[in-house]
Design an enzyme around this catalytic site. Structure first.
Site, PDB file in Angstrom:
ATOM      1  N   TRP A 111       2.018  -6.993   2.808  1.00 49.85           N
ATOM      2  CA  TRP A 111       1.057  -7.063   1.694  1.00 49.85           C
ATOM      3  C   TRP A 111       0.322  -8.400   1.664  1.00 49.85           C
ATOM      4  O   TRP A 111      -0.837  -8.469   1.259  1.00 49.85           O
ATOM      5  CB  TRP A 111       1.729  -6.742   0.352  1.00 49.85           C
ATOM      6  CG  TRP A 111       2.033  -5.274   0.256  1.00 49.85           C
ATOM      7  CD1 TRP A 111       3.263  -4.680   0.192  1.00 49.85           C
ATOM      8  CD2 TRP A 111       1.079  -4.193   0.264  1.00 49.85           C
ATOM      9  NE1 TRP A 111       3.134  -3.312   0.163  1.00 49.85           N
ATOM     10  CE2 TRP A 111       1.806  -2.987   0.201  1.00 49.85           C
ATOM     11  CE3 TRP A 111      -0.318  -4.125   0.323  1.00 49.85           C
ATOM     12  CZ2 TRP A 111       1.185  -1.732   0.189  1.00 49.85           C
ATOM     13  CZ3 TRP A 111      -0.947  -2.875   0.314  1.00 49.85           C
ATOM     14  CH2 TRP A 111      -0.194  -1.701   0.248  1.00 49.85           C
ATOM     15  N   ASP A 181       1.117 -12.140  -6.746  1.00 50.31           N
ATOM     16  CA  ASP A 181       1.179 -10.678  -6.744  1.00 50.31           C
ATOM     17  C   ASP A 181       2.637 -10.301  -6.982  1.00 50.31           C
ATOM     18  O   ASP A 181       3.481 -10.491  -6.109  1.00 50.31           O
ATOM     19  CB  ASP A 181       0.687 -10.148  -5.394  1.00 50.31           C
ATOM     20  CG  ASP A 181       0.830  -8.633  -5.256  1.00 50.31           C
ATOM     21  OD1 ASP A 181       1.326  -7.985  -6.200  1.00 50.31           O
ATOM     22  OD2 ASP A 181       0.433  -8.101  -4.196  1.00 50.31           O
ATOM     23  N   LYS A 205       5.344   0.564  -8.964  1.00 49.31           N
ATOM     24  CA  LYS A 205       6.623   0.292  -8.321  1.00 49.31           C
ATOM     25  C   LYS A 205       7.740   0.288  -9.379  1.00 49.31           C
ATOM     26  O   LYS A 205       8.741   0.960  -9.222  1.00 49.31           O
ATOM     27  CB  LYS A 205       6.591  -1.046  -7.576  1.00 49.31           C
ATOM     28  CG  LYS A 205       5.442  -1.174  -6.563  1.00 49.31           C
ATOM     29  CD  LYS A 205       5.719  -0.532  -5.217  1.00 49.31           C
ATOM     30  CE  LYS A 205       4.460  -0.204  -4.413  1.00 49.31           C
ATOM     31  NZ  LYS A 205       3.735  -1.381  -3.935  1.00 49.31           N
TER      32      LYS A 205
HETATM   33  C1  LIG Z   1       2.318  -1.643  -3.116  1.00 49.22           C
HETATM   34  C2  LIG Z   1       1.837  -3.044  -3.119  1.00 49.22           C
HETATM   35  C3  LIG Z   1       0.452  -3.367  -3.106  1.00 49.22           C
HETATM   36  C4  LIG Z   1      -0.636  -2.313  -3.016  1.00 49.22           C
HETATM   37  O1  LIG Z   1      -1.118  -2.036  -4.271  1.00 49.22           O
HETATM   38  P1  LIG Z   1      -2.247  -0.964  -4.604  1.00 49.22           P
HETATM   39  O2  LIG Z   1      -2.072  -0.756  -6.057  1.00 49.22           O
HETATM   40  O3  LIG Z   1      -1.993   0.246  -3.779  1.00 49.22           O
HETATM   41  O4  LIG Z   1      -3.532  -1.597  -4.289  1.00 49.22           O
HETATM   42  C5  LIG Z   1       0.106  -4.705  -3.184  1.00 49.22           C
HETATM   43  N1  LIG Z   1       1.033  -5.672  -3.258  1.00 49.22           N
HETATM   44  C6  LIG Z   1       2.344  -5.399  -3.272  1.00 49.22           C
HETATM   45  C7  LIG Z   1       3.344  -6.514  -3.353  1.00 49.22           C
HETATM   46  C8  LIG Z   1       2.787  -4.082  -3.203  1.00 49.22           C
HETATM   47  O5  LIG Z   1       4.096  -3.805  -3.224  1.00 49.22           O
END
Ligand SMILES: *Cc1c(COP(=O)(O)O)cnc(C)c1O
Length: 370
Positions: A111, A181, A205
């Protein structure tokens, strides 16, 4: 208990990497709300985002997140669409006006790579540490990180969902804005939120269905936003409109509200949630470590994620056999991310310890028979 031949696994045994399992009590409330939200008398799928009821939902959701994280009034709490991916772009678009120094990024996994790719469309940047030569099997130690005092911001990912790596400390300097993030560990434990200038996390998640992304942004960061951004991409539009700038994802936000109520009332806050998540992770890692190398954890021990337990067996053929047998036994979502293969058990907030115990028992049985 699903029968050994169940093809449709039980929700309770869903180890999906995302969208992830949600608590059964919340699913039951959601099911009822699809027909009829009691205090409104309408389906949640057909309630106007301009209703007073929805304004109250947004307010309660914001209040719950503030209470869970102990956030003060210097933060704005936003609910946006576009996922974490949209934030990969919105962050550099928003925070660099008038800055000549480069933002700093950590490259710690799948990511991070995506975040770097999007940021580089907008700005040159400095990669402070790159885990690719290590096959993304570990995270940097403090002595490997030379943070600049004049960087406009530091960006990193608290939990690398694909590789199963998680920072267990806050990184960076207190005088450089931290941007994180937290998509795959948000509200899974206390996170010292007040040490970050911007946190983003999509819901799918740990805290709800896909469709909504939580953004926490310190007021002082808004001063650097250029004035020529499209309205939707300007955080200030959403602040002014109370996350109702255009039609927001009403349903997804309602489910996240139910999750935050569950976290506050049923779980009793993030410290309790963390204890439960630690217990689940400890059980799974113990199963790996006690297998004498039959199951091999992907992440260096000190960097193991409490959310995503990624591991390999002896070879791909054995992994395929394991995954097929696990599906037969009623477990869902155990395939590793398509980028890395192997096996990954995601053990987000909504998954109960009993599901993990069933999985570890299955793993021991499988190893014995192999
Ligand atoms: C799943 C994930 C993403 C992707 O996110 P989207 O909502 O599909 O854009 C980004 N960062 C992390 C840490 C993730 O686990």
């Amino acid at each position: 208990m699903p029968t050994p031949t169940a093809i449709n696994p039980n929700n309770a045994l869903n180890f999906s990497g995302g969208p992830g399992a949600l608590p059964q009590v919340v699913l039951t409330q959601v099911q009822a709300a699809i027909q009829n939200v009691p205090e409104v008398g309408l389906s949640i799928l057909g309630i106007s985002h301009r209703s007073d009821w929805f304004a109250a939902i947004v307010q309660e959701l914001e209040d719950n997140i503030r209470a869970l994280l102990g956030l003060d009034k210097t933060y704005h709490v936003l609910f946006l669409q576009g996922g974490a991916t949209q934030q990969f772009s919105m962050v550099p678009m928003s925070l660099l006006a008038g800055k000549t120094q480069l933002p700093e990024y950590l490259h710690t996994g799948y990511w991070s790579k995506k975040a770097l790719f999007e940021a580089r469309r907008i700005t040159p940047l400095r990669v402070l540490w790159d885990g690719e030569p290590h096959g993304f099997s570990c995270l940097p130690r403090d002595e490997e990180l030379a943070f600049s005092a004049d960087a406009p911001y530091l960006h990193y990912i608290s939990n690398e969902t694909v590789e199963g790596l998680q920072f267990n400390r806050v990184l960076g300097r207190d005088d450089v804005p931290r941007v994180c993030d937290m998509s795959s560990d948000f509200l899974s434990k206390p996170c010292e939120a007040e040490r970050f200038s911007l946190i983003y996390a999509h819901a799918q998640k740990n805290i709800g269905p896909a469709g909504v992304t939580v953004v926490l942004i310190r007021d002082e960061l808004l001063h650097n936003i250029p004035d020529n951004l499209p309205g939707w991409l300007d955080y200030r539009s959403h602040i002014k409109a109370h996350s109702n700038y255009n039609t927001p994802p009403v349903f997804a936000m309602y489910v996240v509200l139910l999750i935050t109520r569950w976290l506050r009332q049923d779980i009793g806050g993030l410290a309790n949630m963390a204890l439960m998540n630690e217990q689940k992770a400890a059980a799974l890692y113990a199963a790996l470590d006690e297998s004498h190398g039959f199951y091999r954890g992907r992440a260096a021990k000190g960097d193991r994620s409490l959310m995503n337990v990624a591991f390999n067996l002896q070879n791909e053929q054995q992994e395929r056999a394991f995954l097929a047998a696990s599906r037969q036994a009623g477990f869902a979502g155990l395939s590793g991310h398509r980028a890395v293969g192997g096996v990954r058990a995601s053990i987000y907030n909504g998954l109960e310890l009993s599901a993990v115990t069933q999985l570890t028992q299955f793993m021991r049985d499988f190893a014995q028979k192999a």
